[in-house]
Design a protein around this motif. Structure first.
Motif, PDB file in Angstrom:
ATOM      1  N   THR A 418       0.848  -1.200   0.000  1.00 41.58           N
ATOM      2  CA  THR A 418       0.000   0.000   0.000  1.00 41.58           C
ATOM      3  C   THR A 418       0.881   1.247   0.000  1.00 41.58           C
ATOM      4  OG1 THR A 418      -0.130   0.014   2.401  1.00 41.58           O
ATOM      5  CG2 THR A 418      -1.886  -1.145   1.234  1.00 41.58           C
ATOM      6  N   LEU A 419       0.394   2.263  -0.686  1.00 39.84           N
ATOM      7  CA  LEU A 419       1.149   3.519  -0.775  1.00 39.84           C
ATOM      8  C   LEU A 419       1.373   4.110   0.609  1.00 39.84           C
ATOM      9  CD1 LEU A 419      -0.540   5.261  -3.811  1.00 39.84           C
ATOM     10  CD2 LEU A 419       1.886   4.771  -3.575  1.00 39.84           C
ATOM     11  N   ALA A 420       0.330   4.059   1.442  1.00 36.70           N
ATOM     12  CA  ALA A 420       0.424   4.688   2.761  1.00 36.70           C
ATOM     13  C   ALA A 420       1.526   4.030   3.580  1.00 36.70           C
ATOM     14  CB  ALA A 420      -0.912   4.600   3.478  1.00 36.70           C
ATOM     15  N   SER A 421       1.581   2.672   3.573  1.00 38.76           N
ATOM     16  CA  SER A 421       2.576   1.978   4.401  1.00 38.76           C
ATOM     17  C   SER A 421       3.986   2.234   3.869  1.00 38.76           C
ATOM     18  CB  SER A 421       2.276   0.481   4.448  1.00 38.76           C
ATOM     19  OG  SER A 421       2.453  -0.090   3.171  1.00 38.76           O
ATOM     20  N   GLN A 424       4.936   6.003   4.674  1.00 41.60           N
ATOM     21  CA  GLN A 424       5.148   6.207   6.119  1.00 41.60           C
ATOM     22  C   GLN A 424       6.606   5.978   6.507  1.00 41.60           C
ATOM     23  OE1 GLN A 424       2.612   3.503   8.205  1.00 41.60           O
ATOM     24  NE2 GLN A 424       0.892   4.947   8.094  1.00 41.60           N
ATOM     25  N   LYS A 425       7.258   5.107   5.761  1.00 41.68           N
ATOM     26  CA  LYS A 425       8.632   4.738   6.112  1.00 41.68           C
ATOM     27  C   LYS A 425       9.662   5.661   5.479  1.00 41.68           C
ATOM     28  CE  LYS A 425       7.354   1.138   8.394  1.00 41.68           C
ATOM     29  NZ  LYS A 425       7.206   1.383   9.819  1.00 41.68           N
ATOM     30  N   ILE A 426       9.189   6.647   4.734  1.00 44.33           N
ATOM     31  CA  ILE A 426      10.118   7.495   3.980  1.00 44.33           C
ATOM     32  C   ILE A 426      10.024   8.959   4.427  1.00 44.33           C
ATOM     33  CG2 ILE A 426      10.670   8.369   1.656  1.00 44.33           C
ATOM     34  CD1 ILE A 426       9.475   5.732   0.567  1.00 44.33           C
ATOM     35  N   ALA A 427      11.192   9.564   4.628  1.00 39.60           N
ATOM     36  CA  ALA A 427      11.205  11.016   4.860  1.00 39.60           C
ATOM     37  C   ALA A 427      11.941  11.635   3.680  1.00 39.60           C
ATOM     38  CB  ALA A 427      11.909  11.343   6.156  1.00 39.60           C
ATOM     39  N   LEU A 428      11.363  12.711   3.152  1.00 36.23           N
ATOM     40  CA  LEU A 428      11.932  13.312   1.951  1.00 36.23           C
ATOM     41  C   LEU A 428      12.247  14.784   2.181  1.00 36.23           C
ATOM     42  CD1 LEU A 428      12.324  13.335  -1.245  1.00 36.23           C
ATOM     43  CD2 LEU A 428       9.944  14.046  -1.326  1.00 36.23           C
ATOM     44  N   VAL A 429      13.445  15.171   1.822  1.00 35.14           N
ATOM     45  CA  VAL A 429      13.762  16.603   1.818  1.00 35.14           C
ATOM     46  C   VAL A 429      14.164  16.923   0.388  1.00 35.14           C
ATOM     47  CG1 VAL A 429      15.202  18.428   2.768  1.00 35.14           C
ATOM     48  CG2 VAL A 429      14.617  16.468   4.185  1.00 35.14           C
ATOM     49  N   SER A 430      13.337  17.742  -0.276  1.00 33.44           N
ATOM     50  CA  SER A 430      13.618  17.949  -1.702  1.00 33.44           C
ATOM     51  C   SER A 430      14.212  19.321  -1.971  1.00 33.44           C
ATOM     52  CB  SER A 430      12.350  17.747  -2.515  1.00 33.44           C
ATOM     53  OG  SER A 430      11.418  18.710  -2.145  1.00 33.44           O
ATOM     54  N   GLN A 431      14.634  19.526  -3.216  1.00 34.49           N
ATOM     55  CA  GLN A 431      15.253  20.800  -3.616  1.00 34.49           C
ATOM     56  C   GLN A 431      14.284  21.952  -3.418  1.00 34.49           C
ATOM     57  OE1 GLN A 431      16.651  20.974  -7.594  1.00 34.49           O
ATOM     58  NE2 GLN A 431      17.108  18.824  -7.755  1.00 34.49           N
ATOM     59  N   ASP A 432      13.055  21.741  -3.920  1.00 32.58           N
ATOM     60  CA  ASP A 432      12.079  22.828  -3.824  1.00 32.58           C
ATOM     61  C   ASP A 432      11.302  22.683  -2.519  1.00 32.58           C
ATOM     62  OD1 ASP A 432      11.301  20.492  -4.909  1.00 32.58           O
ATOM     63  OD2 ASP A 432       9.702  21.307  -6.149  1.00 32.58           O
ATOM     64  N   VAL A 433      11.848  23.364  -1.503  1.00 35.46           N
ATOM     65  CA  VAL A 433      11.238  23.289  -0.177  1.00 35.46           C
ATOM     66  C   VAL A 433       9.849  23.929  -0.229  1.00 35.46           C
ATOM     67  CG1 VAL A 433      11.423  24.152   2.180  1.00 35.46           C
ATOM     68  CG2 VAL A 433      13.463  23.402   0.964  1.00 35.46           C
ATOM     69  N   PHE A 434       8.882  23.255   0.332  1.00 36.25           N
ATOM     70  CA  PHE A 434       7.554  23.873   0.381  1.00 36.25           C
ATOM     71  C   PHE A 434       7.098  24.003   1.826  1.00 36.25           C
ATOM     72  CE2 PHE A 434       3.080  24.358   0.448  1.00 36.25           C
ATOM     73  CZ  PHE A 434       2.843  25.203  -0.623  1.00 36.25           C
ATOM     74  N   LEU A 435       6.797  25.252   2.209  1.00 33.44           N
ATOM     75  CA  LEU A 435       6.246  25.461   3.546  1.00 33.44           C
ATOM     76  C   LEU A 435       4.802  25.939   3.394  1.00 33.44           C
ATOM     77  CD1 LEU A 435       9.124  27.193   5.562  1.00 33.44           C
ATOM     78  CD2 LEU A 435       8.675  24.768   5.237  1.00 33.44           C
ATOM     79  N   PHE A 436       3.948  25.502   4.318  1.00 26.34           N
ATOM     80  CA  PHE A 436       2.546  25.923   4.279  1.00 26.34           C
ATOM     81  C   PHE A 436       2.406  27.261   4.999  1.00 26.34           C
ATOM     82  CE2 PHE A 436       2.580  21.390   3.728  1.00 26.34           C
ATOM     83  CZ  PHE A 436       1.679  21.215   2.696  1.00 26.34           C
TER      84      PHE A 436
END
Ligand SMILES: Nc1ncnc2c1ncn2[C@@H]1O[C@H](COP(=O)(O)OP(=O)(O)OP(=O)(O)O)[C@@H](O)[C@H]1O
Length: 600
Positions: A418-421, A424-436
């Motif tokens: 499943t995509l969710a599972s 859940q195990k992945i943390a991503l820090v990408s080039q284009d940082v997005f803050l809310f």
């Protein structure tokens, strides 16, 4: 990829659209609709009663001078108008509720659909365009869903009751009156066709207009830096002028039902006066019946006008419904298989087996990638721009699916879990940082609703965020502004690293994670990242080789292939692409080599 191109619904599609709208949205509120219909029937009856009361007013009050009827008719008029007032109020409130409710239901469904849509789909559809569908199209659709019912029920019933009363007063005169209806209906039908085209253009233009505004506001820094304000204004003038023309054309078509209905009504009333007055003079009918007839015709005119006006409006609503349904019907490609099971996580080993990938059919991005990432090991991807590093990274959380080959996490194909599972195990820090557009605290805790303040601060300290946040007057409650505009590039990046740290996922994907940091911050962050990567599977993309010199394996990605692989010392000895990259960067950093030398 099913790009949601809005095309005009044809005639048969119109019926289908209406059916879907009624079935999927309107029918949920049957109880309220029946209540509204009851109010509409009362309202329609009061119109007929208004004409009815004219006969005794004229015959009994004015001609017979009967005082009793003065009281009765006066009371009747008050009663009729009060009943109409309450019925109209009831109907308006109930229908407004239903209409607004339907808009909310559609917006909720649409948002849910789009949030789960594939990333690739978002690349094909401008966000301004999508926002326009949410805001404008749903409202047009509300109009068609509710107004159609009101007009078709209340106004049609009013017209039917009044026409029936015409027959009751004088059937011959009523027949003459009805002759005018078919040519009127024909003319209005023609208008409907033109109106449908015009409304669709308005909706398309509204979407383009939203995209235009969104791009200019979001890219305002570039607009200013390149001194393009004047050109932007000129472009804006053109877009808005275009909008004016398209909108005005649609309004003009909508209004053209006016002269048709008015002229027909004038002819009718003139005919009735001529014929009716002769009858009264010759004594075939009473003046009261004549006035009741005229009143009924005058009152019929209003609902018929509403029905006539409804058709062009309905076209706008249906065009909007069509555009919304296109979005609701998009196919999601990256979804859980019916047989998908939660990922059984053991160590977090990742393997790419002969992976081939392209964003578009004709453009191969990854040719044949085989790669092993072991838990606790740090693997780096380096190479020239556009080689495919970010693409490799994006395939692990299944932002896209591979064309060929497999990606396995602990021996399980990412397409079978499943995509969710998986995510859940992945943390991503990408080039284009997005803050809310929220507080710093909320941005750090984005992936973890249950995070305590202490945990947030711990993550912030580890990502070298705590010191600058503590110095802010509102600390962690500081609002970062839209896209984090109130923060520097480095600060934003550190917050996104803190977010990943707090998520505490066993697989870490870092795409240029330290690109916007100064040397001091980078040193701090490097220390924190090294600490964070311990015991995790980490894949790092870095242009600044200094950040990955100690990686366990460095893979050099060129033109969609891994051309070299090994630790730093080994690659350097091989004197291949990596050694070139390293030497160039080293020379740059020490300021020895000139740009011309590098180019040659
Ligand atoms: N969403 C997309 N749609 C179509 N093509 C894309 C998309 N994203 C990337 N590409 C193309 O895929 C190729 C690889 O891009 P990718 O971003 O993976 O390279 P990269 O090695 O990470 O580059 P960089 O170091 O500049 O970030 C490029 O040719 C790029 O134009």
């Amino acid at each position: 990829m099913s790009k949601a191109t809005p095309e005009m619904p044809d005639k048969s599609a119109t019926v289908a659209l209406y059916g879907r709208l009624l079935r999927d949205y309107v029918s949920h509120y049957k109880g309220r609709l029946f209540l509204a219909i009851f109010f509409m029937i009362v309202s329609a009856l009061t119109s007929t009663a208004t004409a009815f009361v004219m006969k005794p007013i004229v015959d009994e009050v004015f001609f017979e001078k009967n005082p009793e009827f003065v009281i009765y008719t006066t009371l009747a008029v008050v009663g009729i108008f009060a009943a109409r007032g309450f019925a109209t109020y009831g109907q308006t409130i109930v229908m407004d509720w239903v209409g607004t409710r339907i808009v909310s239901d559609i917006q909720k469904g649409l948002f849910k659909k789009l949030v789960f849509a594939d990333l690739a789909w978002f690349h094909e559809n401008a966000s301004g365009n999508l926002i326009s569908r949410f805001v404008f199209d749903t409202n047009y659709l509300k109009t068609v869903a509710t107004q159609t019912l009101v007009v078709l029920t209340k106004d049609s019933l009013t017209a039917v009751f009044l026409i029936a009363s015409l027959f009751y007063y004088d059937w011959k005169m009523a027949l003459v009156t009805l002759i005018a209806l078919p040519p009127g209906a024909l003319a209005i039908r023609q208008l409907g066709k033109r109106s449908r085209k015009a409304s669709n253009k308005v909706l398309e233009q509204t979407a383009d207009f939203s995209s235009f505004l969104e791009e200019n506001f979001q890219g305002i820094r570039v607009v200013k830096a390149y001194d393009r304000e004047k050109q932007a204004v000129q472009q804006g003038d053109e877009v808005i002028e275009d909008r004016f023309k398209i909108q005005f054309k649609a309004l003009r078509i909508e209004a053209s039902s006016g002269p048709i209905v008015e002229t027909l009504a004038g002819l009718l009333i003139a005919g009735v006066i001529f014929y009716g007055a002769s009858n009264v003079i010759e004594g075939h009918t009473t003046p009261g019946t004549f006035f009741a007839f005229i009143t009924a015709i005058m009152l019929t005119y209003q609902p018929i006008k509403s029905v006539a006006k409804l058709f062009p409006r309905m076209q706008t609503g249906l065009a909007a419904a069509h555009r919304i349904f296109l979005l609701l019907d998009i196919d999601h490609k990256v979804v859980d298989k019916p047989s998908a099971v939660p990922l059984e996580f053991h160590r977090g080993d990742i393997e790419f087996r002969n992976v081939k990938f392209s964003y578009h059919e004709d453009e191969i991005v990854l040719r044949d990638i085989s790669l092993k990432l072991e838990s606790g090991k740090r693997v780096a991807l380096v190479g020239p721009s556009g080689g495919g590093k970010s693409t490799i990274l994006n395939l692990i959380p299944r932002f896209y699916d591979v064309n060929e080959g497999d990606i396995l996490v602990d021996g399980q194909n990412v397409r079978d879990v499943t995509l969710a599972s998986l995510r859940q195990k992945i943390a991503l820090v990408s080039q284009d940082v997005f803050l809310f557009d929220d507080t710093i605290k909320a941005n750090i805790a984005y992936g973890r609703d249950d995070a305590t303040d202490a945990e947030i601060i711990e993550a912030a300290k580890a990502a070298a965020v705590h010191d600058f946040v503590s110095a802010l007057p509102k600390g962690y409650d500081t609002l970062v502004g839209s896209h984090g505009v109130r923060l520097s590039g480095g600060q934003k990046q550190r917050i996104s690293i803190a977010r990943a740290m707090l998520k505490d996922a066993p697989i870490l994907l870092l795409d240029e994670a330290t690109s916007a940091l100064d040397t001091e911050s980078e040193r701090k962050i490097q220390r924190a990242l090294t600490h964070l990567m311990k015991g995790r599977t980490s894949l790092v993309i870095a242009h600044r080789l200094s950040t990955i010199l100690d990686a366990d394996t460095i893979n050099v990605v060129v033109d969609g292939e891994i051309v070299e692989s090994g630790p730093h010392d080994q690659l350097l000895k091989e004197e291949g692409v990596y050694a070139d990259l390293y030497n160039h960067q080293f020379s740059f950093d020490s300021g020895v080599t000139s740009i011309r030398e590098i180019k040659s």
